[in-house]
Structure formats: structure tokens, C-alpha cells
Design an enzyme around this catalytic site. Structure first.
Site, mmCIF file in Angstrom:
data_model
loop_
_atom_site.group_PDB
_atom_site.id
_atom_site.type_symbol
_atom_site.label_atom_id
_atom_site.label_comp_id
_atom_site.label_asym_id
_atom_site.label_seq_id
_atom_site.Cartn_x
_atom_site.Cartn_y
_atom_site.Cartn_z
ATOM 1 N N ARG A 96 0.848 -1.195 0.000
ATOM 2 C CA ARG A 96 0.000 0.000 0.000
ATOM 3 C C ARG A 96 0.888 1.250 0.000
ATOM 4 O O ARG A 96 1.960 1.270 0.615
ATOM 5 C CB ARG A 96 -0.847 -0.041 1.274
ATOM 6 C CG ARG A 96 -1.817 1.102 1.456
ATOM 7 C CD ARG A 96 -2.957 1.021 0.502
ATOM 8 N NE ARG A 96 -4.081 1.849 0.908
ATOM 9 C CZ ARG A 96 -5.054 2.197 0.087
ATOM 10 N NH1 ARG A 96 -5.055 1.791 -1.176
ATOM 11 N NH2 ARG A 96 -6.073 2.917 0.504
ATOM 12 N N THR B 295 -9.463 0.749 -9.320
ATOM 13 C CA THR B 295 -8.566 -0.254 -8.790
ATOM 14 C C THR B 295 -8.633 -1.398 -9.768
ATOM 15 O O THR B 295 -9.467 -1.405 -10.653
ATOM 16 C CB THR B 295 -9.100 -0.616 -7.378
ATOM 17 O OG1 THR B 295 -9.048 0.567 -6.604
ATOM 18 C CG2 THR B 295 -8.356 -1.723 -6.714
ATOM 19 N N THR C 161 -4.074 -0.522 -7.051
ATOM 20 C CA THR C 161 -4.894 0.655 -7.311
ATOM 21 C C THR C 161 -4.091 1.925 -7.526
ATOM 22 O O THR C 161 -2.973 2.058 -7.023
ATOM 23 C CB THR C 161 -5.867 0.882 -6.122
ATOM 24 O OG1 THR C 161 -6.731 1.961 -6.422
ATOM 25 C CG2 THR C 161 -5.133 1.162 -4.821
ATOM 26 N N ASN D 172 -6.277 4.457 -6.998
ATOM 27 C CA ASN D 172 -7.456 5.016 -6.344
ATOM 28 C C ASN D 172 -8.498 5.387 -7.390
ATOM 29 O O ASN D 172 -9.109 4.514 -7.965
ATOM 30 C CB ASN D 172 -7.135 6.178 -5.407
ATOM 31 C CG ASN D 172 -8.331 6.503 -4.521
ATOM 32 O OD1 ASN D 172 -9.143 5.628 -4.270
ATOM 33 N ND2 ASN D 172 -8.462 7.731 -4.076
ATOM 34 N N ASP E 232 -7.807 8.433 0.361
ATOM 35 C CA ASP E 232 -8.313 7.319 1.182
ATOM 36 C C ASP E 232 -8.099 7.564 2.672
ATOM 37 O O ASP E 232 -8.635 6.848 3.514
ATOM 38 C CB ASP E 232 -7.659 5.992 0.769
ATOM 39 C CG ASP E 232 -8.435 5.299 -0.332
ATOM 40 O OD1 ASP E 232 -9.557 5.736 -0.645
ATOM 41 O OD2 ASP E 232 -7.916 4.313 -0.898
ATOM 42 N N SER F 194 -7.745 1.082 3.328
ATOM 43 C CA SER F 194 -8.201 0.598 2.026
ATOM 44 C C SER F 194 -9.432 -0.298 2.187
ATOM 45 O O SER F 194 -9.710 -0.791 3.271
ATOM 46 C CB SER F 194 -7.069 -0.210 1.377
ATOM 47 O OG SER F 194 -7.523 -0.854 0.224
ATOM 48 N N SER F 195 -10.141 -0.476 1.085
ATOM 49 C CA SER F 195 -11.239 -1.456 1.060
ATOM 50 C C SER F 195 -10.880 -2.671 0.207
ATOM 51 O O SER F 195 -11.715 -3.564 -0.002
ATOM 52 C CB SER F 195 -12.501 -0.822 0.474
ATOM 53 O OG SER F 195 -12.915 0.250 1.272
ATOM 54 N N GLY G 246 -13.300 -1.093 -7.125
ATOM 55 C CA GLY G 246 -14.589 -0.454 -6.829
ATOM 56 C C GLY G 246 -14.636 0.305 -5.516
ATOM 57 O O GLY G 246 -15.729 0.531 -4.989
HETATM 58 N N1 GLY Z 1 -8.339 3.191 -3.285
HETATM 59 C C1 GLY Z 1 -9.387 2.331 -2.958
HETATM 60 C C2 GLY Z 1 -9.089 1.462 -1.790
HETATM 61 O O1 GLY Z 1 -7.940 1.176 -1.517
HETATM 62 O O2 GLY Z 1 -9.995 1.079 -1.116
#
Ligand code: GLY
Length: 567
Positions: free
Chosen positions: A105, A378, A396, A398, A420, A449-450, A470
Site C-alpha cells: 500500500r 482499482t 490501485t 485510487n 483514502d 483501504s477497502s 470499486g
Molecule cells: N483506493 C481504494 C481502496 O484502496 O480502497
């Protein structure tokens, strides 16, 4: 140089022809399977990237080798999200069943500070964390690829990068969907770039996209590994780009970047073991919470996309995203109560808040207090190799094309991952997500992050490799994809192409893709008190299922140019 020349290729037509239909189990005869293979499979967002991954497997590479090659190929062929200027997560399950996760990340640069996107009155300055140089986090993708390869790779590093150098130098045909997306962003590319001619005028489908600067950058990465990106001429070009646009990433930020191996987040749903990404992704925790909260509902009997199923899933999602907003952040900076959030008794207390006869108002729901607390764009790809190793990778920039800023002379796009972070408590980010102290900006910290790259086991054997882009909808897309197969009996192809819905606590809205749910279901959901809104496509899932007879079924999402290949 970054030049385009017009060569209309059949590939656009071919890819249009192989687009599977949207799946609605109500359609008699609509059943279909994804791409079947015996030994190995690669599913990614672009046909060229899937081809490169498969070729590496054919050369004797393993799933990690293929993942590195696919990631680099996506950086060339899928500029909207594929990247070397962003970051991501890898979840890995080796053939002997051991699991690993790699966190590459992005991080906040050393000069970042918690109020950097606020004006003098303390208000968030619109789009400052989204557009241009100040939106960029220190990229992790190249370091992540190097780390993964060093520990698990089989083939030589250069062999994995070379196909992407060639793709960038020789070009590839822009697809119809890509041309549309790029053209929608031309004004942004003009606005947020200082000194280059990348994407400054409209493109058309079938044009050959040649990226010579990017080819040179990839050649340096091929020859020098991490030093080819984080040091030397590319790093200098990167920092010069920052300086031209008031960005704050310096040479030391690049040099100091380091990926981290983390213990996989493991949960259980009935007979299925869920192996996913721990914080700084919220994905694994949230996915396991969703599945655990749903476990006792008779979803299979209620059926696919029926009011009861959708209502239960929506109520669960509301609770989980409320927890996410308060408790999740970078575990190196914030004590994330992972065990507390997944504790069975805690989840029972949360489940007691669900009323099956009416939607709960989100403003009446807050984060819970688990033990241990005081307080889109992403891309995903899934790979299974001939030995049975599986890799699930989500990376990603983003938003689409990230910050829209290229590093001049080096030919790659920079992320806008700083968005984020929570720029200010309670103020929604690009995805409408709210955060607080846990996800406040701090130098060197990773933004929450998701992303939810996930591997599912059944009876100790590999069962599914899954993930999605997404933003905030990633978690619910992955949850639906798993449930579509294990509860509703859909094939992998059907599951990834089924319509999706999403709720994230705030805004208090049940988002659905166009055409999702029949009239009766919509009416019932409204009666239960859900505010239902149609939106553009949700997620883009690329997944692989191990079928009962051992065959692999690759499911590529029709929403993009995604492609499943295998042998
Ligand atoms: N940039 C989207 C995520 O990491 O959730």
C-alpha cells in the site's frame, strides 16, 4: 515519447463478441460457465495482461511469477488502474496450504500532515486530495513485486518484466471501453500535467498505444529491480514532477518505501475458510464480519436477490461499514481491534440490532465497541498455477487514472491515494466513506483501504480466488460473489456477472446496478424502508473457482474488457 498511431485491429470486435451476458437466474436457459481449464488460469482486467500471465506459467513460472508479470502488463495496457505509480495487496496460498499476505500500500510522504487538505477555516478544500500532485501517496507496487518475487518467484526477474517492456514499446490496441474512458478524461490530463504530451488529445478504439517513456522506465526496473524505480533517473524524474506541481514526495520518501509481509486475516463461513487481507485494508475484516453476521440467516432458502436476502445483507453491510469508519486504520499507527471486531459475542450483539421487518436508519447506527477499543479505480487479478499455488492481487491508483498526473519523461501515472485518508473526521471521501482518528493523515502512515483480495478454502482445499476494484464497493462485491456460489449455486461466470447491490452505512442508500431486482422486490425493499438508488456498475470481479471435478473455472467480469484464460 508517448505516441499513438492508428491501426484498427479486430481485437475490439473479438472482445465484444466474447462478452458474456449479464446473469439473471430468472432467465430460463441463462445458465453458463466461465472459461474452463485443467491446470492453470489467469483472470485479469485486460486480454494482453492475461495473455502475458499465462505465457509466464507456460514457461514454468509459478503464480507469483505470473502475478508480477500481469501487474507490470496492466501498468502498460490498463492505465486507468493498472500501475507502477500506485500500490496494492497480495494474498497468497501455496500448494501446501500455507498463506501469506503482502502489503504494498502507498504511504503518506514525510511532509504530510493531518490538516493538509483543509483551508484556514478548517474546511476540506474540494478535490485537493484527489487531483494532481498533492494527492499522491508514495507508490508501493514496484517494491511489492520485488519482495514477492524475491521470496516466492521461480523465474528470473527480467523474464517477468520483459513482456511489458515489449508491450509498451510495440504498443497494443486500445479497446472501445478504454477509448471512451480516456476521452472523458482528456481535459483532466491537460489540467493536471505539467510537461508532457501523454493523453492530450482524443484516441479512438483500435489505435495502437505506444508508450516509449514507460518502456524505458520498465526496462530500468527490469535491469535494476527496485533501484530502477525508487532511485536513479526515474526517482529524479518523479521528484522533479512533484516540484513542478507543488507535490511533496521527495527522494527520501521513495528510497524509504518498504512493503510488509503480514499475517493473513482468516475467518470461517460455514464449511469455507476465508483468507483475506488484514489492515491497513478494511477488506478482510469487513468481509469476515459480513459473512459471519449472515451465517445464520437461511439465505439459500430465501433465494438470490429476494427481498429477505437483500434486506438482511443490506442491514449487515450498514453495521459493518459503521465499524469500518471508526475502528479501521493502519495497524502500525492505530490499534485496530481486529480480534474484537470478529469476536462471536460482539457480532451477536451487533446482529441483535437488525430488524428483519424494517430498514434501520443509518443515523441511528454507530460503530460498536469491540474488545480492545477505546475508541474507483482499482484492478484485481486472480491466478492459479499448474502446481496449485493461488494468488489474489488487488492494486490501485485510487480514482480512475489516479491523480491524472503522469511523471513526465517516465511515462507512468501517479495515484491519488491520499484521498483514502480521512481528511477531516466525518467528511466523506471520494467513495462517500467517513473516517476519524484511526485513519487521520500522518507521515509514513498507510491510508485505509477497502481492497479485498481473497482466497477461499473448502475442506482444506483451494476453492476460490476472488477480488474486485470499486473503492468502498469492493467488500460487498466480494461478499456477493462468494455467496452467489456457495449459497445460490451459481457458476463462477454467472456469479461475477450477476447484478450487484451495495450499502455502506453512510449515505443511507441501497445502491443497485441498473436493472437489478424485479419490480416486486424493489417495491418490497422500499416498503421495508430502504432508499434504493440505481447507479453505474458496481465492482469488476475477476475470480477462479475450483469445481467439484477439479477443473478451474475462470470468471471474467463483463463490465470491463476482463479476460479469463487457462490451460
Ligand atoms: N483506493 C481504494 C481502496 O484502496 O480502497
Amino acid at each position: 515519447m508517448f505516441r499513438t498511431s492508428i491501426i484498427v485491429l479486430l481485437i475490439v470486435l473479438i472482445s465484444a463478441c466474447r462478452t458474456p451476458p449479464r446473469f439473471d437466474p430468472g432467465d430460463v436457459g441463462a445458465r453458463y460457465t466461465g472459461v474452463l481449464s485443467e491446470k492453470a488460469a489467469v483472470v485479469s482486467a485486460h486480454p494482453e495482461a492475461s495473455r502475458v500471465g499465462l505465457e509466464i506459467l507456460r514457461q514454468g513460472g509459478n503464480a507469483v511469477d505470473a502475478a508480477v508479470a500481469v501487474q507490470m502488463a496492466l501498468a502498460v495496457t490498463y492505465p486507468v488502474a493498472g500501475n507502477i505509480g500506485g500500490g496494492g495487496f497480495m494474498v497468497l496460498r501455496l500448494k501446501n496450504g500455507t498463506t501469506h499476505t503482502l502489503d504494498f500500500r502507498e504511504t503518506a510522504p514525510a511532509e504530510a500532515h493531518r490538516d493538509m487538505y483543509l483551508d484556514k477555516e478548517g474546511k476540506v478544500i474540494p478535490r485537493l486530495s484527489l487531483d494532481g500532485h498533492l494527492a499522491v501517496g508514495v507508490p508501493g507496487t514496484v517494491d511489492g513485486c520485488v519482495m514477492a518475487h524475491r521470496r516466492f518467484g521461480k523465474l528470473k526477474w527480467a523474464q517477468l518484466i520483459e513482456p511489458s517492456v515489449q508491450l509498451a514499446r510495440q504498443g497494443f490496441a486500445i479497446t472501445e471501453k478504454q477509448a471512451k474512458r480516456i476521452n472523458e478524461n482528456i481535459e483532466n490530463f491537460k489540467k493536471f500535467n505539467t510537461d508532457n504530451d501523454y493523453f492530450q488529445s482524443a484516441v479512438i478504439a483500435g489505435e495502437q498505444l505506444v508508450q516509449e517513456d514507460l518502456a524505458n522506465t520498465l526496462a530500468l526496473i527490469r535491469d535494476k529491480g527496485r533501484a530502477g524505480f525508487y532511485e536513479g533517473s526515474v526517482a529524479e524524474q518523479f521528484v522533479s514532477e512533484m516540484q513542478r506541481g507543488n507535490g511533496i514526495i521527495g527522494l527520501e520518501d521513495l528510497k524509504n518505501y518498504s512493503s510488509k509481509w503480514r499475517e493473513a486475516l482468516v475467518g470461517q463461513y460455514k464449511d469455507y475458510k476465508i483468507i483475506s487481507m488484514p489492515p491497513p485494508s478494511s477488506g478482510g475484516v469487513a468481509l469476515c464480519q459480513i459473512l459471519n453476521l449472515l451465517e445464520d440467516y437461511p439465505i439459500k432458502d430465501w433465494g438470490f436477490h429476494t427481498p429477505a436476502t437483500v434486506h438482511a445483507m443490506t442491514e449487515v453491510e450498514r453495521l459493518v461499514y459503521a465499524d469500518r469508519a471508526t475502528h479501521l486504520g493502519d495497524p502500525d499507527f492505530w490499534e485496530v481491534p481486529v480480534a474484537g471486531l470478529l469476536d462471536v459475542d460482539y457480532l451477536k450483539r451487533r446482529k441483535a440490532l437488525i430488524n428483519m421487518d424494517a430498514a434501520t436508519r443509518s443515523d441511528l447506527i454507530n460503530a460498536g465497541q469491540p474488545k480492545g477499543t477505546e475508541g474507483e479505480q482499482t484492478t484485481h487479478f486472480s491466478i492459479v498455477d499448474q502446481e496449485g499455488n493461488a494468488v489474489s492481487v488487488t492494486t490501485t491508483l485510487n480514482a480512475a487514472y489516479g491523480s491524472k498526473t503522469f511523471v513526465s519523461g517516465a511515462g507512468f501515472l501517479l495515484n491519488n491515494e491520499m484521498d483514502d485518508f480521512s481528511a477531516k473526521p466525518g467528511v466523506p471521501n471520494y467513495y462517500g466513506l467517513i473516517g476519524g482518528e484511526a485513519n487521520a493523515i500522518a507521515p509514513g502512515k498507510r491510508m485505509l483501504s477497502s481492497m479485498t483480495p481473497t482466497i477461499v478454502e473448502k475442506d482444506g482445499e483451494l476453492f476460490m480466488v476472488v477480488g474486485s476494484p470499486g473503492g468502498s464497493t469492493i467488500i460487498t462485491s466480494v461478499a456477493q460473489t462468494i455467496l452467489n456460489v456457495v449459497e445460490h449455486g451459481l457458476s463462477m461466470g454467472e456469479s461475477v456477472n450477476a447484478n450487484r447491490f451495495h450499502h455502506q452505512w453512510r449515505p443511507d442508500t441501497l445502491f443497485i446496478e441498473e436493472g437489478t431486482f424485479d419490480r416486486k422486490t424493489r417495491k418490497r425493499l422500499k416498503k421495508l424502508g430502504h432508499y434504493v438508488v440505481e447507479r453505474d456498475p458496481i465492482g469488476r470481479v475477476d475470480a477462479i473457482l475450483v469445481r467439484e471435478n477439479g477443473e478451474l473455472e475462470g470468471g471474467a467480469d463483463y463490465r470491463g474488457d476482463d479476460t479469463a484464460l487457462g490451460f
